[in-house]
Design a protein around this motif. Structure first.
Motif, PDB file in Angstrom:
ATOM      1  N   ARG A  66       0.998  -1.139  -0.012  1.00 49.47           N
ATOM      2  CA  ARG A  66      -0.005  -0.110   0.041  1.00 49.47           C
ATOM      3  C   ARG A  66       0.758   1.338   0.038  1.00 49.47           C
ATOM      4  NH1 ARG A  66      -1.829  -3.966   2.908  1.00 49.47           N
ATOM      5  NH2 ARG A  66      -4.290  -4.623   2.381  1.00 49.47           N
ATOM      6  N   LYS A  67       1.989   1.098   0.790  1.00 52.08           N
ATOM      7  CA  LYS A  67       2.997   2.333   0.655  1.00 52.08           C
ATOM      8  C   LYS A  67       3.873   2.380  -0.810  1.00 52.08           C
ATOM      9  CE  LYS A  67       3.350   2.744   5.412  1.00 52.08           C
ATOM     10  NZ  LYS A  67       4.327   2.697   6.702  1.00 52.08           N
ATOM     11  N   LEU A  68       3.838   1.221  -1.450  1.00 56.38           N
ATOM     12  CA  LEU A  68       4.604   1.261  -2.643  1.00 56.38           C
ATOM     13  C   LEU A  68       3.802   1.600  -3.850  1.00 56.38           C
ATOM     14  CD1 LEU A  68       6.720  -1.812  -2.321  1.00 56.38           C
ATOM     15  CD2 LEU A  68       7.385   0.464  -1.819  1.00 56.38           C
ATOM     16  N   ILE A  69       2.420   1.403  -3.870  1.00 54.61           N
ATOM     17  CA  ILE A  69       1.602   1.926  -4.930  1.00 54.61           C
ATOM     18  C   ILE A  69       0.896   3.211  -4.719  1.00 54.61           C
ATOM     19  CG2 ILE A  69      -0.464   0.945  -6.130  1.00 54.61           C
ATOM     20  CD1 ILE A  69       0.131  -1.860  -5.464  1.00 54.61           C
ATOM     21  N   PRO A  70       1.003   4.116  -5.558  1.00 54.85           N
ATOM     22  CA  PRO A  70       0.352   5.479  -5.554  1.00 54.85           C
ATOM     23  C   PRO A  70      -1.151   5.371  -5.329  1.00 54.85           C
ATOM     24  CG  PRO A  70       0.971   4.976  -7.797  1.00 54.85           C
ATOM     25  CD  PRO A  70       1.510   3.723  -6.993  1.00 54.85           C
ATOM     26  N   ALA A  71      -1.792   6.382  -4.997  1.00 51.23           N
ATOM     27  CA  ALA A  71      -3.107   6.289  -4.604  1.00 51.23           C
ATOM     28  C   ALA A  71      -3.956   6.396  -5.994  1.00 51.23           C
ATOM     29  CB  ALA A  71      -3.647   7.683  -3.849  1.00 51.23           C
ATOM     30  N   ASP A  72      -3.178   6.927  -7.072  1.00 49.75           N
ATOM     31  CA  ASP A  72      -3.618   7.080  -8.527  1.00 49.75           C
ATOM     32  C   ASP A  72      -2.811   6.751  -9.546  1.00 49.75           C
ATOM     33  OD1 ASP A  72      -2.276   9.476  -9.380  1.00 49.75           O
ATOM     34  OD2 ASP A  72      -3.275  10.497  -7.897  1.00 49.75           O
ATOM     35  N   HIS A  73      -3.104   6.508 -10.879  1.00 47.35           N
ATOM     36  CA  HIS A  73      -2.034   5.928 -11.781  1.00 47.35           C
ATOM     37  C   HIS A  73      -1.756   6.991 -12.646  1.00 47.35           C
ATOM     38  CE1 HIS A  73      -4.293   1.986 -11.237  1.00 47.35           C
ATOM     39  NE2 HIS A  73      -3.354   2.154  -9.995  1.00 47.35           N
ATOM     40  N   THR A  74      -2.105   8.363 -12.276  1.00 52.46           N
ATOM     41  CA  THR A  74      -1.495   9.379 -13.190  1.00 52.46           C
ATOM     42  C   THR A  74       0.048   9.296 -13.635  1.00 52.46           C
ATOM     43  OG1 THR A  74      -2.873  10.766 -12.030  1.00 52.46           O
ATOM     44  CG2 THR A  74      -1.305  11.891 -13.430  1.00 52.46           C
ATOM     45  N   GLU A  75       0.891   9.105 -12.744  1.00 55.25           N
ATOM     46  CA  GLU A  75       2.241   8.949 -13.352  1.00 55.25           C
ATOM     47  C   GLU A  75       2.401   7.987 -14.562  1.00 55.25           C
ATOM     48  OE1 GLU A  75       4.808  10.624 -12.131  1.00 55.25           O
ATOM     49  OE2 GLU A  75       3.851  11.728 -11.038  1.00 55.25           O
ATOM     50  N   ILE A  76       1.591   6.779 -14.392  1.00 54.65           N
ATOM     51  CA  ILE A  76       1.708   5.747 -15.402  1.00 54.65           C
ATOM     52  C   ILE A  76       1.157   6.187 -16.707  1.00 54.65           C
ATOM     53  CG2 ILE A  76       1.399   3.293 -15.730  1.00 54.65           C
ATOM     54  CD1 ILE A  76       3.375   3.795 -13.514  1.00 54.65           C
ATOM     55  N   GLU A  77       0.189   6.637 -16.571  1.00 53.47           N
ATOM     56  CA  GLU A  77      -0.849   6.863 -17.619  1.00 53.47           C
ATOM     57  C   GLU A  77      -0.287   8.070 -18.617  1.00 53.47           C
ATOM     58  OE1 GLU A  77      -4.627   7.822 -15.815  1.00 53.47           O
ATOM     59  OE2 GLU A  77      -5.205   5.525 -15.711  1.00 53.47           O
ATOM     60  N   GLU A  78       0.372   8.986 -17.855  1.00 55.03           N
ATOM     61  CA  GLU A  78       0.988  10.112 -18.566  1.00 55.03           C
ATOM     62  C   GLU A  78       2.316   9.704 -19.441  1.00 55.03           C
ATOM     63  OE1 GLU A  78       1.126  13.490 -16.350  1.00 55.03           O
ATOM     64  OE2 GLU A  78      -0.951  13.742 -16.153  1.00 55.03           O
ATOM     65  N   VAL A  79       2.804   8.842 -19.366  1.00 56.12           N
ATOM     66  CA  VAL A  79       4.010   8.074 -20.091  1.00 56.12           C
ATOM     67  C   VAL A  79       3.807   8.262 -21.463  1.00 56.12           C
ATOM     68  CG1 VAL A  79       5.504   6.462 -20.538  1.00 56.12           C
ATOM     69  CG2 VAL A  79       4.985   7.002 -18.333  1.00 56.12           C
ATOM     70  N   ASP A  80       4.556   8.568 -22.489  1.00 59.07           N
ATOM     71  CA  ASP A  80       4.156   8.827 -23.902  1.00 59.07           C
ATOM     72  C   ASP A  80       5.363   8.076 -24.465  1.00 59.07           C
ATOM     73  OD1 ASP A  80       3.256   9.146 -26.253  1.00 59.07           O
ATOM     74  OD2 ASP A  80       3.657  11.526 -26.368  1.00 59.07           O
ATOM     75  N   LEU A  81       5.226   6.840 -24.816  1.00 59.35           N
ATOM     76  CA  LEU A  81       6.432   5.848 -25.443  1.00 59.35           C
ATOM     77  C   LEU A  81       5.647   5.028 -26.245  1.00 59.35           C
ATOM     78  CD1 LEU A  81       8.771   5.034 -22.755  1.00 59.35           C
ATOM     79  CD2 LEU A  81       9.104   6.710 -24.468  1.00 59.35           C
ATOM     80  N   THR A  82       6.439   4.882 -27.348  1.00 58.00           N
ATOM     81  CA  THR A  82       6.059   3.537 -28.248  1.00 58.00           C
ATOM     82  C   THR A  82       6.915   2.290 -28.080  1.00 58.00           C
ATOM     83  OG1 THR A  82       5.129   4.963 -29.934  1.00 58.00           O
ATOM     84  CG2 THR A  82       5.868   2.706 -30.608  1.00 58.00           C
ATOM     85  N   GLY A  83       6.562   1.211 -27.758  1.00 60.60           N
ATOM     86  CA  GLY A  83       7.330   0.065 -27.653  1.00 60.60           C
ATOM     87  C   GLY A  83       7.494  -0.805 -28.671  1.00 60.60           C
ATOM     88  N   THR A  84       8.699  -1.719 -28.772  1.00 61.56           N
ATOM     89  CA  THR A  84       8.840  -2.745 -29.776  1.00 61.56           C
ATOM     90  C   THR A  84       9.204  -4.071 -29.334  1.00 61.56           C
ATOM     91  OG1 THR A  84      10.153  -0.717 -30.846  1.00 61.56           O
ATOM     92  CG2 THR A  84      10.616  -2.924 -31.788  1.00 61.56           C
ATOM     93  N   VAL A  85       8.539  -4.847 -29.896  1.00 57.92           N
ATOM     94  CA  VAL A  85       8.630  -6.336 -29.724  1.00 57.92           C
ATOM     95  C   VAL A  85      10.125  -6.960 -29.657  1.00 57.92           C
ATOM     96  CG1 VAL A  85       7.932  -8.710 -30.219  1.00 57.92           C
ATOM     97  CG2 VAL A  85       6.365  -6.795 -30.343  1.00 57.92           C
ATOM     98  N   THR A  86      10.501  -7.497 -28.867  1.00 59.25           N
ATOM     99  CA  THR A  86      12.018  -7.915 -28.657  1.00 59.25           C
ATOM    100  C   THR A  86      12.234  -9.060 -29.551  1.00 59.25           C
ATOM    101  OG1 THR A  86      11.217  -9.579 -26.883  1.00 59.25           O
ATOM    102  CG2 THR A  86      12.302  -7.459 -26.243  1.00 59.25           C
ATOM    103  N   GLY A  87      13.519  -9.557 -30.048  1.00 56.53           N
ATOM    104  CA  GLY A  87      13.829 -10.609 -30.771  1.00 56.53           C
ATOM    105  C   GLY A  87      13.199 -11.732 -30.705  1.00 56.53           C
ATOM    106  N   ASP A  88      12.924 -12.204 -29.568  1.00 59.08           N
ATOM    107  CA  ASP A  88      12.233 -13.341 -29.121  1.00 59.08           C
ATOM    108  C   ASP A  88      10.878 -13.455 -29.416  1.00 59.08           C
ATOM    109  OD1 ASP A  88      11.648 -12.251 -26.982  1.00 59.08           O
ATOM    110  OD2 ASP A  88      12.698 -13.468 -25.539  1.00 59.08           O
ATOM    111  N   GLY A  89      10.326 -12.110 -29.484  1.00 59.38           N
ATOM    112  CA  GLY A  89       8.824 -12.291 -29.693  1.00 59.38           C
ATOM    113  C   GLY A  89       7.938 -12.147 -28.419  1.00 59.38           C
TER     114      GLY A  89
END
Length: 260
Positions: free
Chosen positions: A155-178
Motif C-alpha cells: 500500500r505504501k509502494l503503490i500510488p493512490a492514483d495512476h496519473t504517473e503511469i498513464e501520462e507516459v508517452d512512448l512506443t514500444g518494440t517487440v523484442t527479438g524473441d517475440g
C-alpha cells in the motif's frame, strides 16, 4: 534523475516505478520482432494488472557508492514480507515481517564489520558477539524500522492514483524473441527501459536503468505465489528490551576495561 517522456511537462521516473511495480502473472504470446505497441495499450494495462497482485517476488540489482548491491524481496498483499540484501562489501541483511505485522531484522558478521565506520575495534567485536546471526525483533516506533519495513508494504509502494503511469508517452518494440515489448527512453546519457510480457493480460517483466550514477534493474516473478513467513525460533530472537540491555552492559564493560 532520468525519466520517461510524458504528455505533460513533468517527468515520471522509472526508478520510482521499480519500487511501485507489483504484479500478477499474465499469459504470454509471441509477436513479430520489431512490431510496435503504444504505452497506453501495453504499458498502462501491464502496471494496472501488477497493482492487483496478491504477491510478487522482486530481484533487484543496483550500484551504490561504487559498490554492487543485490537482493530479493517477496511481498504479500497482507503484512507478510521477506527480504534478503547483500551489500557491496559482502555483508547480508535479512528482514521478515509476519502476517501479524511483527518485523525481525538479522545482520551477519560481515555486515556488522563493514558498517563499523570509526567505531573502536572493541565496540565492533562486541557487536559481532552480541548480534551477528541473531534475529532482532524490530521496535515499531524506531525510525530505522519504519524505513526498512516500508518496502514490505504494498500500500505504501503503490500510488493512490495512476496519473504517473498513464501520462507516459512512448512506443514500444517487440523484442527479438517475440515474447516481450521493450519501452526505452534516454535522457542525460541515462537509458531507462521497461520490458512488458506480451499477451491478453500484459505484465511488467523488468525495469532497468543503464548508465548514470545509480544503475539498477528489477525483475518481477512468482506473481500470486504464497509467501511463507513465520516467526523465528524464540531462542534465536532478541527483543528490543534485551537489545538495549545487552548494548548498555557491553558499553559499560568496555568502559571499565579501558579505565582499568
Amino acid at each position: 534523475m532520468s525519466a520517461l517522456p510524458r504528455r505533460a511537462t513533468r517527468s515520471s521516473s522509472l526508478i520510482a516505478l521499480a519500487l511501485l511495480a507489483l504484479g500478477t502473472a499474465g499469459c504470454s504470446a509471441n509477436g513479430r520482432p520489431g512490431e510496435q505497441h503504444s504505452w497506453a495499450k501495453a504499458g498502462v494495462p501491464a502496471f494496472e494488472a501488477l497493482y492487483s497482485a496478491s504477491s510478487v517476488t522482486i530481484d533487484m540489482k543496483a550500484r551504490r557508492d561504487g559498490l554492487d548491491v543485490h537482493g530479493t524481496l517477496q511481498i504479500g498483499r497482507g503484512k507478510e514480507c521477506r527480504a534478503e540484501v547483500t551489500s557491496g562489501r559482502g555483508g547480508e541483511v535479512r528482514v521478515i515481517r509476519t502476517a501479524d505485522g511483527t518485523a525481525y531484522i538479522q545482520v551477519d558478521e560481515a555486515q556488522i564489520r563493514s558498517g563499523g565506520g570509526n567505531r573502536p575495534r572493541q565496540r565492533v567485536e562486541a557487536d559481532v558477539r552480541l548480534f551477528a546471526g541473531r534475529w532482532l525483533k524490530a521496535d515499531p516506533s524506531a525510525p530505522m524500522t519504519r524505513q526498512i519495513v516500508q518496502y514490505c508494504d504494498i500500500r505504501k509502494l503503490i500510488p493512490a492514483d495512476h496519473t504517473e503511469i498513464e501520462e507516459v508517452d512512448l512506443t514500444g518494440t517487440v523484442t527479438g524473441d517475440g515474447r516481450r515489448i521493450r519501452f526505452a527512453a534516454k535522457e542525460d546519457g541515462v537509458m531507462m527501459r521497461v520490458f512488458v510480457n506480451r499477451g491478453e493480460n500484459p505484465t511488467v517483466h523488468k525495469i532497468e536503468q543503464i548508465g548514470g550514477e545509480r544503475p539498477m534493474s528489477a525483475v518481477f516473478s512468482d506473481f500470486g505465489e504464497p509467501i511463507q513467513v513465520g516467526h523465528p525460533p524464540a531462542d534465536e530472537v532478541l527483543t528490543p528490551d534485551e537489545i538495549r540491555t545487552l548494548y548498555r552492559d557491553s558499553v559499560a564493560d568496555l568502559a571499565r576495561s579501558e579505565s582499568g
